[in-house]
Scaffold this active site. Structure first.
Site, PDB file in Angstrom:
ATOM      1  N   TYR A   1      -2.876  -0.549  10.311  1.00  0.00           N
ATOM      2  CA  TYR A   1      -2.743  -0.854   8.879  1.00  0.00           C
ATOM      3  C   TYR A   1      -1.357  -0.459   8.376  1.00  0.00           C
ATOM      4  CZ  TYR A   1      -4.041  -0.803   3.873  1.00  0.00           C
ATOM      5  OH  TYR A   1      -4.118  -1.021   2.517  1.00  0.00           O
TER       6      TYR A   1
ATOM      7  N   SER B   1       0.853  -1.190   0.000  1.00  0.00           N
ATOM      8  CA  SER B   1       0.000   0.000   0.000  1.00  0.00           C
ATOM      9  C   SER B   1       0.890   1.242   0.000  1.00  0.00           C
ATOM     10  CB  SER B   1      -0.867   0.016   1.265  1.00  0.00           C
ATOM     11  OG  SER B   1      -1.544   1.251   1.390  1.00  0.00           O
TER      12      SER B   1
HETATM   13  P1  NAD Z   1     -11.489  -5.006  -0.029  1.00  0.00           P
HETATM   14  O1  NAD Z   1     -11.737  -4.795   1.421  1.00  0.00           O
HETATM   15  O2  NAD Z   1     -12.430  -4.412  -0.989  1.00  0.00           O
HETATM   16  O3  NAD Z   1     -11.311  -6.571  -0.317  1.00  0.00           O
HETATM   17  C1  NAD Z   1     -10.456  -7.339   0.499  1.00  0.00           C
HETATM   18  C2  NAD Z   1     -10.848  -8.793   0.405  1.00  0.00           C
HETATM   19  O4  NAD Z   1     -10.035  -9.509   1.353  1.00  0.00           O
HETATM   20  C3  NAD Z   1     -12.320  -9.037   0.790  1.00  0.00           C
HETATM   21  O5  NAD Z   1     -12.944  -9.860  -0.196  1.00  0.00           O
HETATM   22  C4  NAD Z   1     -12.207  -9.740   2.131  1.00  0.00           C
HETATM   23  O6  NAD Z   1     -13.260 -10.670   2.372  1.00  0.00           O
HETATM   24  C5  NAD Z   1     -10.859 -10.444   2.016  1.00  0.00           C
HETATM   25  N1  NAD Z   1     -10.312 -10.797   3.320  1.00  0.00           N
HETATM   26  C6  NAD Z   1     -10.283 -10.052   4.460  1.00  0.00           C
HETATM   27  N2  NAD Z   1      -9.762 -10.763   5.472  1.00  0.00           N
HETATM   28  C7  NAD Z   1      -9.426 -11.965   4.959  1.00  0.00           C
HETATM   29  C8  NAD Z   1      -8.854 -13.134   5.504  1.00  0.00           C
HETATM   30  N3  NAD Z   1      -8.551 -13.224   6.814  1.00  0.00           N
HETATM   31  N4  NAD Z   1      -8.636 -14.192   4.693  1.00  0.00           N
HETATM   32  C9  NAD Z   1      -8.990 -14.136   3.380  1.00  0.00           C
HETATM   33  N5  NAD Z   1      -9.549 -13.070   2.806  1.00  0.00           N
HETATM   34  C10 NAD Z   1      -9.769 -11.990   3.592  1.00  0.00           C
HETATM   35  O7  NAD Z   1     -10.002  -4.469  -0.284  1.00  0.00           O
HETATM   36  P2  NAD Z   1      -9.276  -3.981  -1.638  1.00  0.00           P
HETATM   37  O8  NAD Z   1      -9.384  -2.509  -1.702  1.00  0.00           O
HETATM   38  O9  NAD Z   1      -9.660  -4.808  -2.807  1.00  0.00           O
HETATM   39  O10 NAD Z   1      -7.764  -4.292  -1.206  1.00  0.00           O
HETATM   40  C11 NAD Z   1      -7.038  -5.408  -1.683  1.00  0.00           C
HETATM   41  C12 NAD Z   1      -5.613  -5.257  -1.193  1.00  0.00           C
HETATM   42  O11 NAD Z   1      -5.083  -4.021  -1.655  1.00  0.00           O
HETATM   43  C13 NAD Z   1      -5.490  -5.229   0.330  1.00  0.00           C
HETATM   44  O12 NAD Z   1      -4.308  -5.883   0.724  1.00  0.00           O
HETATM   45  C14 NAD Z   1      -5.392  -3.748   0.638  1.00  0.00           C
HETATM   46  O13 NAD Z   1      -4.725  -3.486   1.855  1.00  0.00           O
HETATM   47  C15 NAD Z   1      -4.605  -3.279  -0.563  1.00  0.00           C
HETATM   48  N6  NAD Z   1      -4.738  -1.859  -0.851  1.00  0.00           N
HETATM   49  C16 NAD Z   1      -5.936  -1.317  -1.205  1.00  0.00           C
HETATM   50  C17 NAD Z   1      -6.001   0.044  -1.505  1.00  0.00           C
HETATM   51  C18 NAD Z   1      -7.255   0.705  -1.957  1.00  0.00           C
HETATM   52  O14 NAD Z   1      -7.245   1.947  -2.129  1.00  0.00           O
HETATM   53  N7  NAD Z   1      -8.351   0.012  -2.176  1.00  0.00           N
HETATM   54  C19 NAD Z   1      -4.862   0.841  -1.404  1.00  0.00           C
HETATM   55  C20 NAD Z   1      -3.671   0.259  -1.011  1.00  0.00           C
HETATM   56  C21 NAD Z   1      -3.614  -1.092  -0.753  1.00  0.00           C
END
Ligand code: NAD
Length: 255
Positions: free
Chosen positions: A148, A136
């Site tokens: 986080y 991230s």
């Molecule tokens: P999201 O919350 O929309 O989706 C995350 C998914 O992970 C969900 O389907 C959830 O059920 C699953 N999950 C949560 N805990 C879990 C567990 N214990 N075991 C298995 N699955 C689990 O998030 P996103 O925005 O799609 O993010 C995906 C990745 O990208 C994450 O690692 C997040 O930290 C990272 N990220 C996202 C952003 C953003 O702006 N959306 C920015 C930087 C990093």
């Protein structure tokens, strides 16, 4: 085992025949990655802790779930060529009120989860296999949700160590650092968070899942065969200016 890769492989995909596991693939970035990789000919094993039609249930913090997946993959395919450690959770408590159990819970998903995935699947990986960890912009900066932020910085340490340790076996480990991407996670944030990110992003827009998937495909494919231990922001320039953008904007003629 039912792989996601239901789209017809036409003999031209960059990931043709590769077995790839994705965590957190029920929605948002993970679901988009699963579809994109399947389009490139991969046999995608989409997993999530949440029940979803095209996903196998796997809680990344569960050693039992990983062990069962590894055993099933060994039997079904014998090998695994890719792992995308995408699952992640946030917790928006600040430094004054974050609790030790918040720190532990977020660390378990965002750091121990990827570690367990690597430990259980690397033994099935041949030379040429590739692991992508999803970090991230919070892993590169001071981001206010401290549980986080600390977990994503820790993930960088895990990624670098894994790249060093698995390199001699021909297994690559890279990390991507998304900025503000329009997903369920960011939809749950305050509107001010989105606005502040836009102000800090030189490209002047938020990202979408389609900004992420091409990089994941590249890092899993042989096009990136000599890239390991790399960290690649996908953030519209958010982290590159190191906080200098407000200064640049303030001094711009006519500002
Ligand atoms: P999201 O919350 O929309 O989706 C995350 C998914 O992970 C969900 O389907 C959830 O059920 C699953 N999950 C949560 N805990 C879990 C567990 N214990 N075991 C298995 N699955 C689990 O998030 P996103 O925005 O799609 O993010 C995906 C990745 O990208 C994450 O690692 C997040 O930290 C990272 N990220 C996202 C952003 C953003 O702006 N959306 C920015 C930087 C990093």
């Amino acid at each position: 085992m039912r792989p996601w890769g239901h789209l017809p492989a036409e003999g031209r995909g960059r990931l043709l025949g590769k077995v790839v596991v994705i965590t957190g693939a029920a929605a948002s970035q993970g679901a988009a990655e699963a579809e994109a990789l399947a389009r490139e000919g991969a046999r995608v094993i989409a997993t999530d802790v949440t029940e979803a039609p095209a996903c196998r249930r796997l809680d990344v913090t569960s050693e039992k779930d990983w062990a069962e997946l590894a055993a099933d993959l060994r039997e079904a395919y014998g090998q695994v060529h890719g792992l995308v450690n995408n699952a992640g959770v946030t917790w928006r408590a600040r430094i004054d009120d974050v609790r030790p159990d918040d720190m532990a819970r977020v660390h378990a998903v965002n750091v121990t989860g990827p570690l367990l995935g690597i430990q259980h699947l690397a033994p099935l990986m041949p030379a040429g296999a590739s692991i992508v960890n999803v970090g991230s912009s919070a892993a590169l900066t001071a981001h206010y949700p401290v549980a986080y932020t600390a977990s994503k910085w820790a993930l960088r340490g895990l990624s670098a160590t894994a790249a060093m340790e698995l390199g001699p076996r021909g297994i690559r480990v890279n990390t991507i650092h998304p900025g503000f991407i329009e997903t369920d996670m960011t939809a749950s944030a305050a509107p001010a968070f989105r606005e502040a990110n836009l102000l800090g992003t030189p490209l002047g827009r938020t990202g979408t899942v389609d900004d992420i998937t091409p990089l994941i495909t590249f890092l899993l494919s042989e096009d990136s065969a000599f890239i390991t231990g790399a960290e690649i922001p996908v953030d519209g320039g958010l982290t590159a200016h190191g906080g200098a953008k407000p200064i640049s904007d303030a001094l711009r003629p006519g500002a």
